[in-house]
Design an enzyme around this catalytic site. Structure first.
Site, PDB file in Angstrom:
ATOM      1  N   LYS A  25       0.842  -1.208   0.000  1.00 26.97           N
ATOM      2  CA  LYS A  25       0.000   0.000   0.000  1.00 26.97           C
ATOM      3  C   LYS A  25       0.870   1.249   0.000  1.00 26.97           C
ATOM      4  O   LYS A  25       1.905   1.285   0.677  1.00 26.97           O
ATOM      5  CB  LYS A  25      -0.894   0.017   1.251  1.00 26.97           C
ATOM      6  CG  LYS A  25      -1.920  -1.105   1.268  1.00 26.97           C
ATOM      7  CD  LYS A  25      -2.790  -1.054   2.516  1.00 26.97           C
ATOM      8  CE  LYS A  25      -3.833  -2.157   2.524  1.00 26.97           C
ATOM      9  NZ  LYS A  25      -4.533  -2.256   3.814  1.00 26.97           N
ATOM     10  N   ARG A  70     -14.981  -7.515   7.201  1.00 27.56           N
ATOM     11  CA  ARG A  70     -16.152  -6.784   6.714  1.00 27.56           C
ATOM     12  C   ARG A  70     -16.896  -7.508   5.603  1.00 27.56           C
ATOM     13  O   ARG A  70     -18.097  -7.353   5.446  1.00 27.56           O
ATOM     14  CB  ARG A  70     -15.724  -5.406   6.169  1.00 27.56           C
ATOM     15  CG  ARG A  70     -15.244  -4.443   7.225  1.00 27.56           C
ATOM     16  CD  ARG A  70     -14.434  -3.345   6.601  1.00 27.56           C
ATOM     17  NE  ARG A  70     -13.308  -3.920   5.887  1.00 27.56           N
ATOM     18  CZ  ARG A  70     -12.322  -3.227   5.349  1.00 27.56           C
ATOM     19  NH1 ARG A  70     -12.320  -1.926   5.409  1.00 27.56           N
ATOM     20  NH2 ARG A  70     -11.332  -3.838   4.735  1.00 27.56           N
ATOM     21  N   SER A 113      -9.710   2.393   5.354  1.00 29.14           N
ATOM     22  CA  SER A 113      -8.729   3.484   5.280  1.00 29.14           C
ATOM     23  C   SER A 113      -8.539   3.950   3.842  1.00 29.14           C
ATOM     24  O   SER A 113      -8.355   5.142   3.592  1.00 29.14           O
ATOM     25  CB  SER A 113      -7.378   3.018   5.838  1.00 29.14           C
ATOM     26  OG  SER A 113      -7.483   2.713   7.198  1.00 29.14           O
TER      27      SER A 113
HETATM   28  O1  PNS Z   1      -4.239  -2.915   7.570  1.00 26.74           O
HETATM   29  P1  PNS Z   1      -3.558  -3.860   6.631  1.00 26.74           P
HETATM   30  O2  PNS Z   1      -2.728  -3.097   5.609  1.00 26.74           O
HETATM   31  O3  PNS Z   1      -4.501  -4.805   5.965  1.00 26.74           O
HETATM   32  O4  PNS Z   1      -2.547  -4.728   7.527  1.00 26.74           O
HETATM   33  C1  PNS Z   1      -1.761  -5.745   6.944  1.00 26.74           C
HETATM   34  C2  PNS Z   1      -0.611  -6.123   7.875  1.00 26.74           C
HETATM   35  C3  PNS Z   1       0.257  -4.912   8.129  1.00 26.74           C
HETATM   36  C4  PNS Z   1      -1.181  -6.608   9.190  1.00 26.74           C
HETATM   37  C5  PNS Z   1       0.205  -7.254   7.178  1.00 26.74           C
HETATM   38  O5  PNS Z   1       0.689  -6.770   5.958  1.00 26.74           O
HETATM   39  C6  PNS Z   1       1.358  -7.765   8.046  1.00 26.74           C
HETATM   40  O6  PNS Z   1       1.139  -8.528   8.954  1.00 26.74           O
HETATM   41  N1  PNS Z   1       2.593  -7.292   7.761  1.00 26.74           N
HETATM   42  C7  PNS Z   1       3.751  -7.670   8.560  1.00 26.74           C
HETATM   43  C8  PNS Z   1       4.725  -8.559   7.775  1.00 26.74           C
HETATM   44  C9  PNS Z   1       4.442 -10.018   8.013  1.00 26.74           C
HETATM   45  O7  PNS Z   1       4.499 -10.510   9.129  1.00 26.74           O
HETATM   46  N2  PNS Z   1       4.131 -10.743   6.906  1.00 26.74           N
HETATM   47  C10 PNS Z   1       3.923 -12.174   6.919  1.00 26.74           C
HETATM   48  C11 PNS Z   1       2.575 -12.642   7.414  1.00 26.74           C
HETATM   49  S1  PNS Z   1       1.213 -11.989   6.578  1.00 26.74           S
END
Ligand code: PNS
Length: 163
Positions: free
Chosen positions: A42, A94, A131
């Site tokens: 994003k 959602r 968001s």
């Molecule tokens: O609000 P979002 O953008 O949907 O959140 C996504 C988020 C930040 C929770 C996800 O991208 C994440 O967990 N990033 C951390 C990196 C990670 O651990 N990746 C591997 C498992 S998904």
């Protein structure tokens, strides 16, 4: 042993839907952490420190004072969970597209470190709020006040949107 939950996300910016999930999740655990994580998929609007501060202000305005809000940029989200002793992630769900988006992450996080993900259904009042919608409406000069805590609206009114 006390139960610790983690609500992760990019929170760019925090919405009323996030606030609903966070306040309801607070009642499910002895300790709750909200963790702002950069999502490389994003394009960010607000710096991470600003997102943390807006979540803190929104929670304080809502009278929720015992949630730990922080950010994490040191690796995997499950590394944060293990560092603080949390075993459960909490997310809002959602729609069907959220199910498709969240399912692989939940499976990977469980495989990586045995961290479970639980999903809360949104309050119907916030089921359509995201968001990205807020970023789009704000970017085109629309009124975001129905979708965000007043702290976010006031911050964007006062500072405009970052380039
Ligand atoms: O609000 P979002 O953008 O949907 O959140 C996504 C988020 C930040 C929770 C996800 O991208 C994440 O967990 N990033 C951390 C990196 C990670 O651990 N990746 C591997 C498992 S998904």
């Amino acid at each position: 042993m006390s139960s610790i939950g983690v609500v992760p996300g990019s929170f760019d910016p925090v919405t009323l839907g996030h606030l609903d999930v966070i306040t309801r999740a607070r009642g499910l655990f002895d300790e709750l952490h909200v963790v702002v994580v950069h999502n490389p998929d994003k394009r960010a609007m607000l710096p991470i420190a600003q997102r943390v501060s807006l979540i803190e202000k929104a929670l304080a305005d809502a009278g929720v004072t015992d949630v730990h809000v922080t950010s994490w940029s040191m690796g995997l989200l499950v590394d944060y969970c293990q560092e603080v002793g949390a075993s459960v992630l909490v997310k809002g769900l959602r729609s069907g597209s959220d199910v498709s988006y969240e399912t692989p992450m939940a499976i990977v996080n469980r495989k990586l470190a045995n961290i479970e993900t639980v999903f809360l259904m949104p309050d119907p009042a916030h089921g359509h709020v995201s968001s990205s919608l807020v970023r789009q409406v704000a970017g085109l000069g629309g009124d975001i006040s129905p979708y965000v805590p007043s702290a976010v609206k006031e911050f964007i009114d006062a500072n405009g949107l970052p380039d």
